[in-house]
Design a protein around this motif. Structure first.
Motif, PDB file in Angstrom:
ATOM      1  N   ALA A  39       0.807  -1.218   0.000  1.00 32.54           N
ATOM      2  CA  ALA A  39       0.000   0.000   0.000  1.00 32.54           C
ATOM      3  C   ALA A  39       0.844   1.275   0.000  1.00 32.54           C
ATOM      4  O   ALA A  39       0.291   2.374  -0.008  1.00 32.54           O
ATOM      5  N   GLY A  40       2.188   1.116   0.032  1.00 34.61           N
ATOM      6  CA  GLY A  40       3.032   2.304  -0.102  1.00 34.61           C
ATOM      7  C   GLY A  40       3.950   2.599   1.059  1.00 34.61           C
ATOM      8  O   GLY A  40       4.478   3.715   1.159  1.00 34.61           O
ATOM      9  N   LEU A  41       4.203   1.620   1.933  1.00 32.92           N
ATOM     10  CA  LEU A  41       5.069   1.839   3.090  1.00 32.92           C
ATOM     11  C   LEU A  41       6.387   1.109   2.882  1.00 32.92           C
ATOM     12  O   LEU A  41       6.419  -0.115   2.745  1.00 32.92           O
ATOM     13  N   GLY A  42       7.483   1.869   2.846  1.00 31.53           N
ATOM     14  CA  GLY A  42       8.808   1.279   2.706  1.00 31.53           C
ATOM     15  C   GLY A  42       9.637   1.540   3.949  1.00 31.53           C
ATOM     16  O   GLY A  42       9.420   2.531   4.646  1.00 31.53           O
ATOM     17  N   ALA A  89      17.560   2.341  -1.873  1.00 33.54           N
ATOM     18  CA  ALA A  89      17.139   2.080  -3.251  1.00 33.54           C
ATOM     19  C   ALA A  89      16.200   0.882  -3.320  1.00 33.54           C
ATOM     20  O   ALA A  89      15.212   0.893  -4.074  1.00 33.54           O
ATOM     21  N   MET A  90      16.481  -0.145  -2.530  1.00 39.36           N
ATOM     22  CA  MET A  90      15.607  -1.319  -2.509  1.00 39.36           C
ATOM     23  C   MET A  90      14.219  -0.954  -1.995  1.00 39.36           C
ATOM     24  O   MET A  90      13.213  -1.454  -2.500  1.00 39.36           O
ATOM     25  N   SER A  91      14.166  -0.082  -1.001  1.00 36.60           N
ATOM     26  CA  SER A  91      12.863   0.403  -0.529  1.00 36.60           C
ATOM     27  C   SER A  91      12.155   1.199  -1.615  1.00 36.60           C
ATOM     28  O   SER A  91      10.953   1.029  -1.854  1.00 36.60           O
ATOM     29  N   LEU A  92      12.900   2.067  -2.290  1.00 29.11           N
ATOM     30  CA  LEU A  92      12.309   2.896  -3.337  1.00 29.11           C
ATOM     31  C   LEU A  92      11.830   2.073  -4.525  1.00 29.11           C
ATOM     32  O   LEU A  92      10.896   2.482  -5.231  1.00 29.11           O
ATOM     33  N   ALA A  93      12.465   0.921  -4.756  1.00 28.47           N
ATOM     34  CA  ALA A  93      12.070   0.075  -5.882  1.00 28.47           C
ATOM     35  C   ALA A  93      10.654  -0.466  -5.718  1.00 28.47           C
ATOM     36  O   ALA A  93      10.012  -0.852  -6.704  1.00 28.47           O
ATOM     37  N   THR A  94      10.141  -0.474  -4.488  1.00 28.64           N
ATOM     38  CA  THR A  94       8.752  -0.889  -4.267  1.00 28.64           C
ATOM     39  C   THR A  94       7.779   0.259  -4.505  1.00 28.64           C
ATOM     40  O   THR A  94       6.580   0.092  -4.342  1.00 28.64           O
ATOM     41  N   VAL A 129       5.742   6.446   1.621  1.00 35.71           N
ATOM     42  CA  VAL A 129       6.253   6.694   2.968  1.00 35.71           C
ATOM     43  C   VAL A 129       7.517   5.862   3.171  1.00 35.71           C
ATOM     44  O   VAL A 129       7.540   4.674   2.846  1.00 35.71           O
ATOM     45  N   LEU A 130       8.561   6.497   3.709  1.00 34.35           N
ATOM     46  CA  LEU A 130       9.815   5.806   4.006  1.00 34.35           C
ATOM     47  C   LEU A 130      10.095   5.871   5.500  1.00 34.35           C
ATOM     48  O   LEU A 130      10.114   6.957   6.088  1.00 34.35           O
TER      49      LEU A 130
END
Length: 249
Positions: free
Chosen positions: A80-83, A160-165, A169-170
């Protein structure tokens, strides 16, 4: 109107007789870096784990994009957009930078109907990986084995791995840990660039870095929030000076 993407209301988390979080509330808005600071044991990492869905709160509610997600699992929140990133490295050292990011992208875009096709040919995952690598400035290392990167570049790879999803929200748990001055500056520049399209929660012990990059700061002591505000207000807060920064800070 503030674009709040993630909020927590009166969150409490107990481990038997220990109250790790005690009625904690905060909100993360797009365009801001929201730092959470506090001494060891203040509850910062527990807060991140509860927000991410790894731990369930005993009390309180969590909202993502104004939808209550308190009962949602971590994978569902991620989709749903949470990294998030972790204190310890969570990369695949024997794979390249691009492969690490492509695998992360695949986790959020699982094409079960296309099981016979090689994962390496997934257009969506490759494009998401390329975009994430570009955002963090790892293009020169795209074919490098992740395990051979410097410590700072590994931390960039984790983001970057988080952003790839493709999150909105980070949640970043001590991304500056173990970095030298040059690597820290590079990471702070990255965080400042990411906030335009994301809401960023930053857990960090480096106070110079926090006051340089944060738009808002929440201070925790023994699981409770004792102060929240803009950096200068936190610097001037006598309770914060006594409890965390030290008298005369």
């Amino acid at each position: 109107m503030t674009d709040v993407l993630l909020s927590a209301q009166n969150i409490s988390r107990r481990f038997r007789g220990l109250t790790a979080l005690d009625q904690v509330s905060l909100s993360l808005a797009r365009g801001t870096v929201h730092a959470v600071i506090g001494t060891n044991g203040a509850g910062k990492s527990t807060l991140v784990s509860v927000l991410a869905g790894e731990l369930a709160p005993n009390e309180g509610s969590i909202f993502l994009h104004r939808q209550e997600v308190t009962s949602w699992s971590q994978p569902r929140r991620a989709r749903a957009g949470l990294g998030r990133s972790y204190q310890r490295s969570t990369i695949f050292p024997s794979l390249t930078v691009h492969e690490n990011c492509r695998l992360a992208a695949q986790a959020g875009h699982q094409a079960f109907w296309n099981w016979a096709a090689p994962a390496s040919r997934c257009r969506y995952s490759n494009e998401a990986a390329d975009q994430a690598i570009s955002l963090v400035g790892l293009e020169p290392d795209v074919l490098q084995l992740a395990g051979l990167l410097s410590h700072g570049r590994k931390r960039q790879l984790e983001i970057a791995m988080s952003l790839a999803t493709r999150p909105s929200v980070l949640l970043l748990d001590e991304p500056l840990a173990g970095m030298g001055p040059e690597e820290t500056e590079r990471m702070l520049d990255l965080l400042a660039s990411l906030k335009a399209e994301h809401a960023v929660l930053l857990i960090e012990h480096d106070m110079d870095a926090v006051f340089k990059v944060a738009d808002e700061i929440t201070v925790m002591v023994n699981g409770k929030v004792i102060a929240h505000g803009q950096p200068q207000a936190i610097r001037d807060n006598p309770d914060v000076q006594t409890a965390y920064l030290g008298d005369g800070e």
